[in-house]
Write a protein that holds these residues in place. Structure first.
Motif, PDB file in Angstrom:
ATOM      1  N   ILE A  75      28.508  61.184 -39.913  1.00  0.00           N
ATOM      2  CA  ILE A  75      28.171  61.854 -41.165  1.00  0.00           C
ATOM      3  C   ILE A  75      28.350  60.862 -42.303  1.00  0.00           C
ATOM      4  O   ILE A  75      29.153  59.931 -42.207  1.00  0.00           O
ATOM      5  CB  ILE A  75      29.003  63.132 -41.425  1.00  0.00           C
ATOM      6  CG1 ILE A  75      30.455  62.797 -41.716  1.00  0.00           C
ATOM      7  CG2 ILE A  75      28.870  64.110 -40.292  1.00  0.00           C
ATOM      8  CD1 ILE A  75      31.253  63.990 -42.263  1.00  0.00           C
ATOM      9  N   ALA A  76      27.585  61.062 -43.358  1.00  0.00           N
ATOM     10  CA  ALA A  76      27.674  60.163 -44.516  1.00  0.00           C
ATOM     11  C   ALA A  76      27.106  60.855 -45.740  1.00  0.00           C
ATOM     12  O   ALA A  76      26.280  61.757 -45.638  1.00  0.00           O
ATOM     13  CB  ALA A  76      26.907  58.876 -44.257  1.00  0.00           C
ATOM     14  N   LEU A  77      27.559  60.398 -46.896  1.00  0.00           N
ATOM     15  CA  LEU A  77      26.983  60.845 -48.156  1.00  0.00           C
ATOM     16  C   LEU A  77      25.648  60.158 -48.393  1.00  0.00           C
ATOM     17  O   LEU A  77      24.714  60.750 -48.918  1.00  0.00           O
ATOM     18  CB  LEU A  77      27.935  60.544 -49.315  1.00  0.00           C
ATOM     19  CG  LEU A  77      29.243  61.320 -49.308  1.00  0.00           C
ATOM     20  CD1 LEU A  77      30.200  60.756 -50.343  1.00  0.00           C
ATOM     21  CD2 LEU A  77      28.976  62.787 -49.562  1.00  0.00           C
ATOM     22  N   ASP A  78      25.551  58.887 -48.013  1.00  0.00           N
ATOM     23  CA  ASP A  78      24.341  58.075 -48.195  1.00  0.00           C
ATOM     24  C   ASP A  78      24.033  57.395 -46.855  1.00  0.00           C
ATOM     25  O   ASP A  78      24.683  56.420 -46.479  1.00  0.00           O
ATOM     26  CB  ASP A  78      24.577  57.043 -49.291  1.00  0.00           C
ATOM     27  CG  ASP A  78      23.375  56.160 -49.571  1.00  0.00           C
ATOM     28  OD1 ASP A  78      22.385  56.221 -48.820  1.00  0.00           O
ATOM     29  OD2 ASP A  78      23.441  55.407 -50.552  1.00  0.00           O
ATOM     30  N   VAL A  79      23.067  57.909 -46.139  1.00  0.00           N
ATOM     31  CA  VAL A  79      22.765  57.430 -44.789  1.00  0.00           C
ATOM     32  C   VAL A  79      22.292  55.982 -44.798  1.00  0.00           C
ATOM     33  O   VAL A  79      22.698  55.189 -43.949  1.00  0.00           O
ATOM     34  CB  VAL A  79      21.728  58.344 -44.100  1.00  0.00           C
ATOM     35  CG1 VAL A  79      21.329  57.792 -42.743  1.00  0.00           C
ATOM     36  CG2 VAL A  79      22.283  59.755 -43.960  1.00  0.00           C
ATOM     37  N   GLU A  80      21.457  55.611 -45.750  1.00  0.00           N
ATOM     38  CA  GLU A  80      20.948  54.229 -45.794  1.00  0.00           C
ATOM     39  C   GLU A  80      22.075  53.223 -46.039  1.00  0.00           C
ATOM     40  O   GLU A  80      22.107  52.149 -45.426  1.00  0.00           O
ATOM     41  CB  GLU A  80      19.847  54.092 -46.839  1.00  0.00           C
ATOM     42  CG  GLU A  80      18.579  54.841 -46.472  1.00  0.00           C
ATOM     43  CD  GLU A  80      17.978  54.421 -45.131  1.00  0.00           C
ATOM     44  OE1 GLU A  80      17.961  53.204 -44.836  1.00  0.00           O
ATOM     45  OE2 GLU A  80      17.549  55.306 -44.380  1.00  0.00           O
ATOM     46  N   ALA A  81      22.988  53.551 -46.933  1.00  0.00           N
ATOM     47  CA  ALA A  81      24.135  52.664 -47.189  1.00  0.00           C
ATOM     48  C   ALA A  81      25.025  52.579 -45.956  1.00  0.00           C
ATOM     49  O   ALA A  81      25.539  51.504 -45.613  1.00  0.00           O
ATOM     50  CB  ALA A  81      24.932  53.160 -48.391  1.00  0.00           C
ATOM     51  N   ARG A  82      25.199  53.695 -45.276  1.00  0.00           N
ATOM     52  CA  ARG A  82      26.024  53.714 -44.065  1.00  0.00           C
ATOM     53  C   ARG A  82      25.369  52.887 -42.963  1.00  0.00           C
ATOM     54  O   ARG A  82      26.043  52.165 -42.231  1.00  0.00           O
ATOM     55  CB  ARG A  82      26.243  55.160 -43.616  1.00  0.00           C
ATOM     56  CG  ARG A  82      27.229  55.299 -42.498  1.00  0.00           C
ATOM     57  CD  ARG A  82      28.637  54.995 -42.988  1.00  0.00           C
ATOM     58  NE  ARG A  82      29.577  55.262 -41.913  1.00  0.00           N
ATOM     59  CZ  ARG A  82      30.540  54.419 -41.556  1.00  0.00           C
ATOM     60  NH1 ARG A  82      30.732  53.306 -42.215  1.00  0.00           N
ATOM     61  NH2 ARG A  82      31.337  54.715 -40.569  1.00  0.00           N
ATOM     62  N   LEU A  83      24.052  52.989 -42.823  1.00  0.00           N
ATOM     63  CA  LEU A  83      23.323  52.186 -41.844  1.00  0.00           C
ATOM     64  C   LEU A  83      23.522  50.695 -42.126  1.00  0.00           C
ATOM     65  O   LEU A  83      23.757  49.908 -41.201  1.00  0.00           O
ATOM     66  CB  LEU A  83      21.840  52.531 -41.866  1.00  0.00           C
ATOM     67  CG  LEU A  83      20.930  51.669 -41.002  1.00  0.00           C
ATOM     68  CD1 LEU A  83      21.276  51.817 -39.523  1.00  0.00           C
ATOM     69  CD2 LEU A  83      19.480  52.016 -41.265  1.00  0.00           C
ATOM     70  N   ALA A  84      23.449  50.324 -43.386  1.00  0.00           N
ATOM     71  CA  ALA A  84      23.660  48.915 -43.756  1.00  0.00           C
ATOM     72  C   ALA A  84      25.056  48.451 -43.349  1.00  0.00           C
ATOM     73  O   ALA A  84      25.222  47.328 -42.856  1.00  0.00           O
ATOM     74  CB  ALA A  84      23.450  48.727 -45.252  1.00  0.00           C
ATOM     75  N   ARG A  85      26.057  49.317 -43.507  1.00  0.00           N
ATOM     76  CA  ARG A  85      27.425  48.948 -43.105  1.00  0.00           C
ATOM     77  C   ARG A  85      27.515  48.798 -41.588  1.00  0.00           C
ATOM     78  O   ARG A  85      28.163  47.876 -41.088  1.00  0.00           O
ATOM     79  CB  ARG A  85      28.429  49.980 -43.594  1.00  0.00           C
ATOM     80  CG  ARG A  85      28.591  49.925 -45.114  1.00  0.00           C
ATOM     81  CD  ARG A  85      29.721  50.766 -45.623  1.00  0.00           C
ATOM     82  NE  ARG A  85      30.980  50.281 -45.070  1.00  0.00           N
ATOM     83  CZ  ARG A  85      32.035  51.055 -44.840  1.00  0.00           C
ATOM     84  NH1 ARG A  85      31.991  52.345 -45.112  1.00  0.00           N
ATOM     85  NH2 ARG A  85      33.137  50.556 -44.345  1.00  0.00           N
ATOM     86  N   HIS A  86      26.887  49.700 -40.843  1.00  0.00           N
ATOM     87  CA  HIS A  86      26.893  49.585 -39.379  1.00  0.00           C
ATOM     88  C   HIS A  86      26.231  48.277 -38.948  1.00  0.00           C
ATOM     89  O   HIS A  86      26.745  47.575 -38.076  1.00  0.00           O
ATOM     90  CB  HIS A  86      26.155  50.762 -38.733  1.00  0.00           C
ATOM     91  CG  HIS A  86      26.922  52.044 -38.737  1.00  0.00           C
ATOM     92  ND1 HIS A  86      28.126  52.209 -38.094  1.00  0.00           N
ATOM     93  CD2 HIS A  86      26.634  53.249 -39.307  1.00  0.00           C
ATOM     94  CE1 HIS A  86      28.555  53.448 -38.258  1.00  0.00           C
ATOM     95  NE2 HIS A  86      27.666  54.100 -39.002  1.00  0.00           N
ATOM     96  N   ASN A  87      25.103  47.943 -39.547  1.00  0.00           N
ATOM     97  CA  ASN A  87      24.387  46.726 -39.168  1.00  0.00           C
ATOM     98  C   ASN A  87      25.094  45.458 -39.625  1.00  0.00           C
ATOM     99  O   ASN A  87      24.834  44.380 -39.097  1.00  0.00           O
ATOM    100  CB  ASN A  87      22.947  46.767 -39.683  1.00  0.00           C
ATOM    101  CG  ASN A  87      22.076  47.655 -38.815  1.00  0.00           C
ATOM    102  OD1 ASN A  87      22.295  47.773 -37.614  1.00  0.00           O
ATOM    103  ND2 ASN A  87      21.100  48.291 -39.423  1.00  0.00           N
ATOM    104  N   ALA A  88      25.998  45.575 -40.594  1.00  0.00           N
ATOM    105  CA  ALA A  88      26.788  44.429 -41.048  1.00  0.00           C
ATOM    106  C   ALA A  88      28.113  44.326 -40.287  1.00  0.00           C
ATOM    107  O   ALA A  88      28.990  43.554 -40.658  1.00  0.00           O
ATOM    108  CB  ALA A  88      27.049  44.544 -42.545  1.00  0.00           C
ATOM    109  N   ASN A  89      28.247  45.118 -39.220  1.00  0.00           N
ATOM    110  CA  ASN A  89      29.471  45.157 -38.404  1.00  0.00           C
ATOM    111  C   ASN A  89      30.693  45.565 -39.211  1.00  0.00           C
ATOM    112  O   ASN A  89      31.810  45.163 -38.920  1.00  0.00           O
ATOM    113  CB  ASN A  89      29.707  43.827 -37.695  1.00  0.00           C
ATOM    114  CG  ASN A  89      28.677  43.573 -36.629  1.00  0.00           C
ATOM    115  OD1 ASN A  89      28.289  44.487 -35.900  1.00  0.00           O
ATOM    116  ND2 ASN A  89      28.214  42.348 -36.541  1.00  0.00           N
ATOM    117  N   ALA A  90      30.479  46.375 -40.248  1.00  0.00           N
ATOM    118  CA  ALA A  90      31.581  46.871 -41.064  1.00  0.00           C
ATOM    119  C   ALA A  90      31.704  48.384 -40.944  1.00  0.00           C
ATOM    120  O   ALA A  90      32.490  48.996 -41.640  1.00  0.00           O
ATOM    121  CB  ALA A  90      31.357  46.492 -42.527  1.00  0.00           C
ATOM    122  N   GLY A  91      30.932  48.972 -40.048  1.00  0.00           N
ATOM    123  CA  GLY A  91      30.966  50.418 -39.862  1.00  0.00           C
ATOM    124  C   GLY A  91      32.002  50.798 -38.823  1.00  0.00           C
ATOM    125  O   GLY A  91      33.028  50.148 -38.663  1.00  0.00           O
ATOM    126  N   ALA A  92      31.714  51.825 -38.077  1.00  0.00           N
ATOM    127  CA  ALA A  92      32.617  52.307 -37.039  1.00  0.00           C
ATOM    128  C   ALA A  92      32.823  51.248 -35.960  1.00  0.00           C
ATOM    129  O   ALA A  92      31.930  50.446 -35.675  1.00  0.00           O
ATOM    130  CB  ALA A  92      32.043  53.575 -36.417  1.00  0.00           C
TER     131      ALA A  92
END
Length: 94
Positions: free
Chosen positions: A30-47
């Motif tokens: 879940i996220a407030l901003d899906v695109e920003a969250r996707l960017a974090r996942h792809n930058a290896n800074a997500g979950a």
């Protein structure tokens, strides 16, 4: 798609999303901003689960939901094996 309950005034609107990678691995969150969250996942800074398994792409989004409703929908999607199988099958054809 599930009809989203209205988000009470003054409360943040959350979205439930499913990401997939080229290996067919799915991740739901879940996220407030899906695109920003996707960017974090792809930058290896997500979950932790998504680190080193990218690149990820958005496969499905639902919402907006109130926070509690988003958490309940996320849990339901994680348990729904048929949904994920249909999602992965649809991605294989695109």
């Amino acid at each position: 798609m599930v009809s989203a309950p209205t988000v009470p005034a003054g409360e943040a609107a959350y979205f439930v999303y499913v990401l997939c990678n080229d290996a067919g691995v799915a991740y739901t969150g879940i996220a407030l901003d899906v695109e920003a969250r996707l960017a974090r996942h792809n930058a290896n800074a997500g979950a932790r689960f998504t680190r080193g398994r990218g690149p990820w792409r958005v496969a499905h989004v639902e919402g907006p939901f109130a926070h509690g409703d988003a958490l309940r929908r996320e849990r339901a999607l994680k348990r729904d094996r048929r949904f994920k199988a249909r999602l992965k099958a649809g991605l294989a054809t695109t």
